[in-house]
Write a protein that holds these residues in place. Structure first.
Motif, PDB file in Angstrom:
ATOM      1  N   GLY A   1       0.821  -1.207   0.000  1.00  0.00           N
ATOM      2  CA  GLY A   1       0.000   0.000   0.000  1.00  0.00           C
ATOM      3  C   GLY A   1       0.854   1.255   0.000  1.00  0.00           C
ATOM      4  O   GLY A   1       0.560   2.222  -0.717  1.00  0.00           O
ATOM      5  N   PHE A   2       1.926   1.231   0.795  1.00  0.00           N
ATOM      6  CA  PHE A   2       2.808   2.400   0.875  1.00  0.00           C
ATOM      7  C   PHE A   2       3.460   2.695  -0.476  1.00  0.00           C
ATOM      8  O   PHE A   2       3.390   3.825  -0.964  1.00  0.00           O
ATOM      9  CB  PHE A   2       3.879   2.187   1.946  1.00  0.00           C
ATOM     10  CG  PHE A   2       4.834   3.351   2.060  1.00  0.00           C
ATOM     11  CD1 PHE A   2       4.517   4.434   2.861  1.00  0.00           C
ATOM     12  CD2 PHE A   2       6.026   3.357   1.360  1.00  0.00           C
ATOM     13  CE1 PHE A   2       5.384   5.525   2.947  1.00  0.00           C
ATOM     14  CE2 PHE A   2       6.898   4.437   1.440  1.00  0.00           C
ATOM     15  CZ  PHE A   2       6.574   5.519   2.237  1.00  0.00           C
ATOM     16  N   VAL A   3       4.089   1.695  -1.086  1.00  0.00           N
ATOM     17  CA  VAL A   3       4.827   1.966  -2.333  1.00  0.00           C
ATOM     18  C   VAL A   3       3.895   2.371  -3.466  1.00  0.00           C
ATOM     19  O   VAL A   3       4.246   3.209  -4.301  1.00  0.00           O
ATOM     20  CB  VAL A   3       5.717   0.785  -2.772  1.00  0.00           C
ATOM     21  CG1 VAL A   3       6.733   0.432  -1.706  1.00  0.00           C
ATOM     22  CG2 VAL A   3       4.917  -0.438  -3.160  1.00  0.00           C
ATOM     23  N   ASN A   4       2.701   1.809  -3.500  1.00  0.00           N
ATOM     24  CA  ASN A   4       1.756   2.153  -4.559  1.00  0.00           C
ATOM     25  C   ASN A   4       1.362   3.619  -4.520  1.00  0.00           C
ATOM     26  O   ASN A   4       1.037   4.203  -5.560  1.00  0.00           O
ATOM     27  CB  ASN A   4       0.497   1.287  -4.464  1.00  0.00           C
ATOM     28  CG  ASN A   4       0.713  -0.123  -4.947  1.00  0.00           C
ATOM     29  OD1 ASN A   4       1.724  -0.427  -5.592  1.00  0.00           O
ATOM     30  ND2 ASN A   4      -0.209  -1.011  -4.629  1.00  0.00           N
ATOM     31  N   HIS A   5       1.384   4.215  -3.335  1.00  0.00           N
ATOM     32  CA  HIS A   5       0.910   5.596  -3.200  1.00  0.00           C
ATOM     33  C   HIS A   5       2.024   6.601  -2.929  1.00  0.00           C
ATOM     34  O   HIS A   5       1.871   7.777  -3.261  1.00  0.00           O
ATOM     35  CB  HIS A   5      -0.187   5.646  -2.143  1.00  0.00           C
ATOM     36  CG  HIS A   5      -1.402   4.893  -2.580  1.00  0.00           C
ATOM     37  ND1 HIS A   5      -2.412   5.481  -3.293  1.00  0.00           N
ATOM     38  CD2 HIS A   5      -1.741   3.582  -2.462  1.00  0.00           C
ATOM     39  CE1 HIS A   5      -3.335   4.578  -3.588  1.00  0.00           C
ATOM     40  NE2 HIS A   5      -2.947   3.419  -3.091  1.00  0.00           N
ATOM     41  N   ALA A   6       3.139   6.154  -2.365  1.00  0.00           N
ATOM     42  CA  ALA A   6       4.308   7.033  -2.229  1.00  0.00           C
ATOM     43  C   ALA A   6       5.095   7.060  -3.537  1.00  0.00           C
ATOM     44  O   ALA A   6       5.960   7.905  -3.723  1.00  0.00           O
ATOM     45  CB  ALA A   6       5.199   6.566  -1.091  1.00  0.00           C
ATOM     46  N   LEU A   7       4.804   6.110  -4.419  1.00  0.00           N
ATOM     47  CA  LEU A   7       5.464   5.996  -5.735  1.00  0.00           C
ATOM     48  C   LEU A   7       6.973   5.827  -5.578  1.00  0.00           C
ATOM     49  O   LEU A   7       7.774   6.625  -6.062  1.00  0.00           O
ATOM     50  CB  LEU A   7       5.135   7.204  -6.609  1.00  0.00           C
ATOM     51  CG  LEU A   7       3.647   7.428  -6.892  1.00  0.00           C
ATOM     52  CD1 LEU A   7       3.439   8.701  -7.701  1.00  0.00           C
ATOM     53  CD2 LEU A   7       3.041   6.228  -7.605  1.00  0.00           C
ATOM     54  N   CYS A   8       7.331   4.748  -4.892  1.00  0.00           N
ATOM     55  CA  CYS A   8       8.746   4.443  -4.710  1.00  0.00           C
ATOM     56  C   CYS A   8       8.994   2.963  -4.967  1.00  0.00           C
ATOM     57  O   CYS A   8       8.070   2.146  -4.954  1.00  0.00           O
ATOM     58  CB  CYS A   8       9.215   4.818  -3.305  1.00  0.00           C
ATOM     59  SG  CYS A   8       8.451   3.875  -1.977  1.00  0.00           S
ATOM     60  N   THR A   9      10.242   2.636  -5.208  1.00  0.00           N
ATOM     61  CA  THR A   9      10.677   1.248  -5.327  1.00  0.00           C
ATOM     62  C   THR A   9      11.310   0.859  -3.998  1.00  0.00           C
ATOM     63  O   THR A   9      12.153   1.596  -3.475  1.00  0.00           O
ATOM     64  CB  THR A   9      11.699   1.091  -6.470  1.00  0.00           C
ATOM     65  OG1 THR A   9      11.082   1.492  -7.690  1.00  0.00           O
ATOM     66  CG2 THR A   9      12.172  -0.347  -6.587  1.00  0.00           C
ATOM     67  N   LEU A  10      10.914  -0.290  -3.469  1.00  0.00           N
ATOM     68  CA  LEU A  10      11.334  -0.685  -2.129  1.00  0.00           C
ATOM     69  C   LEU A  10      11.745  -2.146  -2.120  1.00  0.00           C
ATOM     70  O   LEU A  10      10.994  -3.011  -2.562  1.00  0.00           O
ATOM     71  CB  LEU A  10      10.171  -0.452  -1.153  1.00  0.00           C
ATOM     72  CG  LEU A  10      10.393  -0.713   0.325  1.00  0.00           C
ATOM     73  CD1 LEU A  10      11.452   0.234   0.898  1.00  0.00           C
ATOM     74  CD2 LEU A  10       9.079  -0.562   1.086  1.00  0.00           C
ATOM     75  N   HIS A  11      12.952  -2.402  -1.652  1.00  0.00           N
ATOM     76  CA  HIS A  11      13.459  -3.762  -1.477  1.00  0.00           C
ATOM     77  C   HIS A  11      13.659  -4.010   0.008  1.00  0.00           C
ATOM     78  O   HIS A  11      14.378  -3.260   0.674  1.00  0.00           O
ATOM     79  CB  HIS A  11      14.785  -3.952  -2.219  1.00  0.00           C
ATOM     80  CG  HIS A  11      14.632  -4.008  -3.698  1.00  0.00           C
ATOM     81  ND1 HIS A  11      14.791  -5.168  -4.411  1.00  0.00           N
ATOM     82  CD2 HIS A  11      14.328  -3.046  -4.599  1.00  0.00           C
ATOM     83  CE1 HIS A  11      14.591  -4.919  -5.690  1.00  0.00           C
ATOM     84  NE2 HIS A  11      14.301  -3.638  -5.836  1.00  0.00           N
ATOM     85  N   ILE A  12      13.036  -5.069   0.508  1.00  0.00           N
ATOM     86  CA  ILE A  12      13.117  -5.420   1.925  1.00  0.00           C
ATOM     87  C   ILE A  12      13.595  -6.858   2.035  1.00  0.00           C
ATOM     88  O   ILE A  12      12.957  -7.766   1.503  1.00  0.00           O
ATOM     89  CB  ILE A  12      11.748  -5.282   2.618  1.00  0.00           C
ATOM     90  CG1 ILE A  12      11.233  -3.844   2.537  1.00  0.00           C
ATOM     91  CG2 ILE A  12      11.824  -5.751   4.070  1.00  0.00           C
ATOM     92  CD1 ILE A  12       9.804  -3.678   3.028  1.00  0.00           C
ATOM     93  N   ASP A  13      14.704  -7.060   2.716  1.00  0.00           N
ATOM     94  CA  ASP A  13      15.240  -8.409   2.911  1.00  0.00           C
ATOM     95  C   ASP A  13      15.577  -8.624   4.378  1.00  0.00           C
ATOM     96  O   ASP A  13      16.371  -7.876   4.951  1.00  0.00           O
ATOM     97  CB  ASP A  13      16.509  -8.615   2.071  1.00  0.00           C
ATOM     98  CG  ASP A  13      16.221  -8.579   0.584  1.00  0.00           C
ATOM     99  OD1 ASP A  13      15.718  -9.582   0.061  1.00  0.00           O
ATOM    100  OD2 ASP A  13      16.481  -7.536  -0.049  1.00  0.00           O
ATOM    101  N   ASN A  14      14.945  -9.633   4.975  1.00  0.00           N
ATOM    102  CA  ASN A  14      15.335 -10.050   6.305  1.00  0.00           C
ATOM    103  C   ASN A  14      16.420 -11.106   6.120  1.00  0.00           C
ATOM    104  O   ASN A  14      16.165 -12.200   5.619  1.00  0.00           O
ATOM    105  CB  ASN A  14      14.152 -10.618   7.086  1.00  0.00           C
ATOM    106  CG  ASN A  14      14.558 -11.176   8.425  1.00  0.00           C
ATOM    107  OD1 ASN A  14      14.320 -12.328   8.714  1.00  0.00           O
ATOM    108  ND2 ASN A  14      15.190 -10.357   9.258  1.00  0.00           N
ATOM    109  N   LEU A  15      17.638 -10.770   6.477  1.00  0.00           N
ATOM    110  CA  LEU A  15      18.792 -11.629   6.199  1.00  0.00           C
ATOM    111  C   LEU A  15      18.976 -12.713   7.246  1.00  0.00           C
ATOM    112  O   LEU A  15      19.444 -13.803   6.935  1.00  0.00           O
ATOM    113  CB  LEU A  15      20.052 -10.774   6.094  1.00  0.00           C
ATOM    114  CG  LEU A  15      19.965  -9.622   5.079  1.00  0.00           C
ATOM    115  CD1 LEU A  15      21.214  -8.761   5.141  1.00  0.00           C
ATOM    116  CD2 LEU A  15      19.754 -10.163   3.666  1.00  0.00           C
ATOM    117  N   LYS A  16      18.593 -12.406   8.477  1.00  0.00           N
ATOM    118  CA  LYS A  16      18.708 -13.369   9.578  1.00  0.00           C
ATOM    119  C   LYS A  16      17.607 -13.077  10.581  1.00  0.00           C
ATOM    120  O   LYS A  16      17.162 -11.939  10.702  1.00  0.00           O
ATOM    121  CB  LYS A  16      20.064 -13.236  10.287  1.00  0.00           C
ATOM    122  CG  LYS A  16      21.270 -13.573   9.442  1.00  0.00           C
ATOM    123  CD  LYS A  16      22.552 -13.395  10.231  1.00  0.00           C
ATOM    124  CE  LYS A  16      23.754 -13.712   9.357  1.00  0.00           C
ATOM    125  NZ  LYS A  16      25.027 -13.528  10.100  1.00  0.00           N
ATOM    126  N   GLY A  17      17.213 -14.097  11.306  1.00  0.00           N
ATOM    127  CA  GLY A  17      16.247 -13.865  12.371  1.00  0.00           C
ATOM    128  C   GLY A  17      15.545 -15.134  12.799  1.00  0.00           C
ATOM    129  O   GLY A  17      15.165 -15.954  11.964  1.00  0.00           O
TER     130      GLY A  17
END
Length: 196
Positions: free
Chosen positions: A141-157
Motif C-alpha cells: 500500500g505504501f509503495v503504490n501511493h508514495a510511488l517508490c521502489t522498495l526492497h526489503i530483505d530479512n537476512l537473519k532472524g
C-alpha cells in the motif's frame, strides 16, 4: 521548505487520518487499534526523524487486513504530498539494522515508480495482534501511493518480533537517507529525465 502533509481516507472498512512532518524530530501519536502496528509506526517516526500522527478506526472485528493495508496506503499518500516535486532530495537510501539475532536490509528509490520486492520468512504467523502476512500488505500500500521502489530483505532472524522490528527500523533509516535534502543539488530533481 515545508515538507508536511495531512491526509484522510474514509471507506466502508476504515476511517484514517495521517499527518506528518518529514523534517521532524521523531515524535509520534499513534492509534490504529493494533498495538504492534503502532509500535512499528513508532519505529518509522523515531528512526526516520519524522513526526507522525496517525489515527485509524478499522473493522478489527473482522481482522486486521483492512486497517494495516489502508494505513500503508494513507501513509504513502501523505509521503507523496509532503515530498512534492522531489527537488533536492537524495532519492536513494539504504540501511542495515540488527536487533539481537535478526538483521534486515532495506533499499529505497523515490523513483516515481511503485515496486515492492520483499523477502521475509517470518518465524511466526502472529506478533501480538498483527498477522505477519499483513506486513507485506502495509508496504505494498505504501509503495503504490508514495510511488517508490522498495526492497526489503530479512537476512537473519529467529524471533518474529525482532525480524519485524529490524525491517521497520531499516525502512525508517533508508527513507530518512533518501529524503534528506542534498546541499550539493539544491533545487535539482535527481534524475537525468528532469522529473520523477
Amino acid at each position: 521548505m515545508n515538507r508536511t502533509a495531512a491526509v484522510t481516507r474514509k471507506t466502508a472498512e476504515t476511517n484514517i487520518r495521517v499527518a506528518l512532518n518529514l523534517d521532524g524530530t521523531g515524535q509520534a501519536k499513534l492509534n490504529t487499534g493494533i498495538g504492534f502496528l503502532d509500535h512499528m509506526l513508532d519505529q518509522i517516526a523515531r528512526h526516520g526523524l519524522i513526526d507522525l500522527d496517525i489515527a485509524c478506526e478499522g473493522d478489527l472485528h473482522i481482522d486486521g487486513h483492512h486497517t494495516v493495508e489502508d494505513v500503508g496506503i494513507t501513509l504513502g499518500q501523505a509521503f507523496a504530498q509532503a515530498i512534492g516535486d522531489k527537488k533536492g532530495i537524495r532519492r536513494y537510501g539504504h540501511a542495515y539494522v540488527p536487533l539481537d539475532e535478526a538483521l534486515s536490509r532495506v533499499v529505497v528509490d523515490f523513483s516515481g515508480r511503485p515496486g515492492l520486492h520483499m523477502d521475509v520468512n517470518f518465524t511466526s504467523g502472529m506478533i501480538g495482534a498483527l498477522d505477519t502476512q499483513l506486513v507485506f500488505e502495509f508496504f505494498q500500500g505504501f509503495v503504490n501511493h508514495a510511488l517508490c521502489t522498495l526492497h526489503i530483505d530479512n537476512l537473519k532472524g529467529v524471533n518474529a518480533h525482532h525480524q519485524c522490528e529490524t525491517i521497520f527500523k531499516a525502512f525508517a533509516r533508508a527513507i530518512r537517507a533518501a529524503l534528506e535534502l542534498d546541499p550539493r543539488s539544491a533545487g535539482v530533481i535527481p534524475s537525468t529525465k528532469g522529473s520523477l
